[in-house]
Enzyme design. Structure first.
Site, PDB file in Angstrom:
ATOM      1  CG  ASP A 190      -2.179   1.438   1.460  1.00  0.00           C
ATOM      2  OD1 ASP A 190      -1.361   2.310   0.777  1.00  0.00           O
ATOM      3  OD2 ASP A 190      -3.122   0.910   1.891  1.00  0.00           O
ATOM      4  CE  LYS A 215      -7.420   8.311   2.237  1.00  0.00           C
ATOM      5  NZ  LYS A 215      -6.869   7.089   2.630  1.00  0.00           N
TER       6      LYS A 215
HETATM    7  C1  LIG Z   1      -7.781   5.486   2.926  1.00  0.00           C
HETATM    8  C2  LIG Z   1      -6.858   4.286   2.361  1.00  0.00           C
HETATM    9  C3  LIG Z   1      -7.366   3.620   1.565  1.00  0.00           C
HETATM   10  C4  LIG Z   1      -8.524   3.297   1.353  1.00  0.00           C
HETATM   11  O1  LIG Z   1      -8.573   3.974   0.264  1.00  0.00           O
HETATM   12  P1  LIG Z   1     -10.254   4.626  -0.190  1.00  0.00           P
HETATM   13  O2  LIG Z   1     -10.463   5.466  -1.261  1.00  0.00           O
HETATM   14  O3  LIG Z   1     -10.740   5.853   0.981  1.00  0.00           O
HETATM   15  O4  LIG Z   1     -10.957   3.283  -0.009  1.00  0.00           O
HETATM   16  C5  LIG Z   1      -6.315   2.421   1.417  1.00  0.00           C
HETATM   17  N1  LIG Z   1      -5.095   2.894   2.356  1.00  0.00           N
HETATM   18  C6  LIG Z   1      -4.828   3.660   3.548  1.00  0.00           C
HETATM   19  C7  LIG Z   1      -3.052   4.286   3.401  1.00  0.00           C
HETATM   20  C8  LIG Z   1      -5.609   4.628   2.919  1.00  0.00           C
HETATM   21  O5  LIG Z   1      -5.346   5.982   3.574  1.00  0.00           O
END
Ligand SMILES: *Cc1c(COP(=O)(O)O)cnc(C)c1O
Length: 403
Positions: A190, A215
């Site tokens: 991630d 984000k």
């Molecule tokens: C927000 C987030 C996600 C998930 O993203 P969404 O678009 O809200 O589903 C996955 N990994 C991390 C580290 C995040 O901060």
């Protein structure tokens, strides 16, 4: 720190961010690829319609769900920026996580997941994935090459997140990847904190880079978007899984992602600068035990961060140094003027939440004398943000005295 020159186009990072993936000549001179809305794509004739190979031809429009020039613009740009072979956009960051894991995991498999991962990813593994017969084992995010000892013959993948959600441990990605590769396991990471530019995941040994484009790529808190970028070997399994699961991202959300991307560098630089200012100020506060911020020289992850990353973003954490009665935390958080209380991050606005890693972990324990918090430093003036935090500590201390 490593430079960010590009082997493919020869241009440097910021030039690529401004130019990758777009082709004004193809759209009447339009600077931006327009928003293509559509499901049906009319074929010229029966032979073309029945030619299934066109589904795998890059840039071919076959059906709305499989992408349009709007989608391909963003996917091409992200794949090139990260140094991957391909990228596919899905409906959310969490969809990117679940599609990527389901692309590889089968009944009877074992997967290894960092104890510091984004909590909904954990919930997916402990719930739906478990029901499908896949066992998830959590490991200490700081395990490094010792991960080799946890890899079993049926370990299909190792899942990383660096820095970790909420707690910001920096993982030794090259050491973990090397051990995983030697035993034939895929490495998924991630990379939401990385925002496609703060490290080169594929050079660190990662096979699949998963990002919540929601984000920093979108950057304005106005769309949901997931991005799965792969090396060559992982590209087909990922595309097949995304297609089988019926995943795609909506055209307006993808457009907002591409629009956000073009200003990513200037935004990130300011987010990082403000985050560092806030972290340095917080470090001096008598209530603070420690910062969770790899960009600070005394952070335990600082050396690896310097080795593997090209910069920081605006997201970091902190731990207070004494038990925090809930009313004191409530007084602080609920009274903030500029820091919003909300999930997600990466937008232009600042956020602050209390967090509870001690309740989530299973492979490690989270020892903190006081409450843990996560802060997203937005694009406001840092002096105003510091004043907001200062007033927050005053409220916190006033209520804490009563308890
Ligand atoms: C927000 C987030 C996600 C998930 O993203 P969404 O678009 O809200 O589903 C996955 N990994 C991390 C580290 C995040 O901060």
């Amino acid at each position: 720190m490593a430079g960010s020159g590009d082997e493919k186009s020869g241009y440097r990072r910021d030039t690529k961010i401004a130019h990758l993936g777009r082709d004004p000549a193809a759209f009447g001179g339009m600077v931006n690829t327009p928003v293509f809305r559509g499901s049906t794509i009319i074929a010229e004739n029966l032979d073309t319609y029945e030619d299934t190979s066109r589904r795998d031809r890059k840039g071919a429009m076959v059906y709305g769900r499989m992408g349009t020039p709007t989608t391909f613009t963003l996917e091409t740009a992200i794949a090139e920026l990260e140094g991957g072979s391909g990228c596919v956009a899905v409906s959310s960051g969490l969809a990117a996580v679940t599609c990527a894991v389901l692309a590889f995991a089968e009944a009877g498999d074992h997967i290894l997941m960092s104890d510091s991962v984004y909590w909904p990813a954990r919930k997916f593994c402990d719930g739906l994935l478990k029901r499908l017969g896949v066992e998830t084992e959590y490991f200490d995010p700081l395990i490094g090459g010792d991960i080799a000892g946890l890899i079993r013959p049926n370990t299909k993948l190792v899942y990383l997140e660096s820095p970790g959600s909420i707690t910001f441990e920096v993982q030794d990605v090259p050491a973990i990847s090397k051990a995983a590769k030697e035993k034939g396991a895929w490495v998924l990471m991630d990379t939401t904190w990385v925002a496609s530019v703060l490290c080169r995941p594929f050079e660190l040994g990662v096979d699949v880079s998963i990002q919540a484009g929601t984000k920093y790529i979108v950057g304005h808190s106005d769309a949901m978007l997931g991005l799965i970028t792969t090396n060559e070997a992982a590209e087909k399994p990922i595309r097949d899984a995304v297609r089988s699961l019926g995943q795609c991202a909506g055209p307006d959300d993808v457009y907002l992602g591409t629009r956000g991307l073009r200003t990513l560098s200037v935004r990130l630089a300011r987010h990082a600068e403000t985050a560092l200012k806030l972290a340095e100020w917080l470090q001096q506060r008598p209530e603070v035990e420690r910062l969770l911020c790899p960009a600070l020289p005394d952070d335990p992850g600082h050396e690896i961060w310097r080795r593997d990353f090209e910069g920081a973003c605006g997201l970091f954490g902190l731990v207070l140094n004494a038990p925090c009665p809930r009313p004191a935390v409530v007084a602080m958080i609920d009274g903030m003027s500029l820091f919003g209380l909300g999930a997600s991050w990466g937008g232009y606005e600042s956020l602050m939440i209390a967090s509870y890693p001690e309740k989530i972990r299973t492979a490690t324990t989270w020892d903190a004398p006081g409450r843990t918090f996560r802060i997203h430093a937005g694009l406001e003036d840092p002096a105003d943000l510091i004043a907001d935090l200062e007033a927050g500590f005053e409220r916190f201390n006033a209520v804490r005295k009563e308890h």
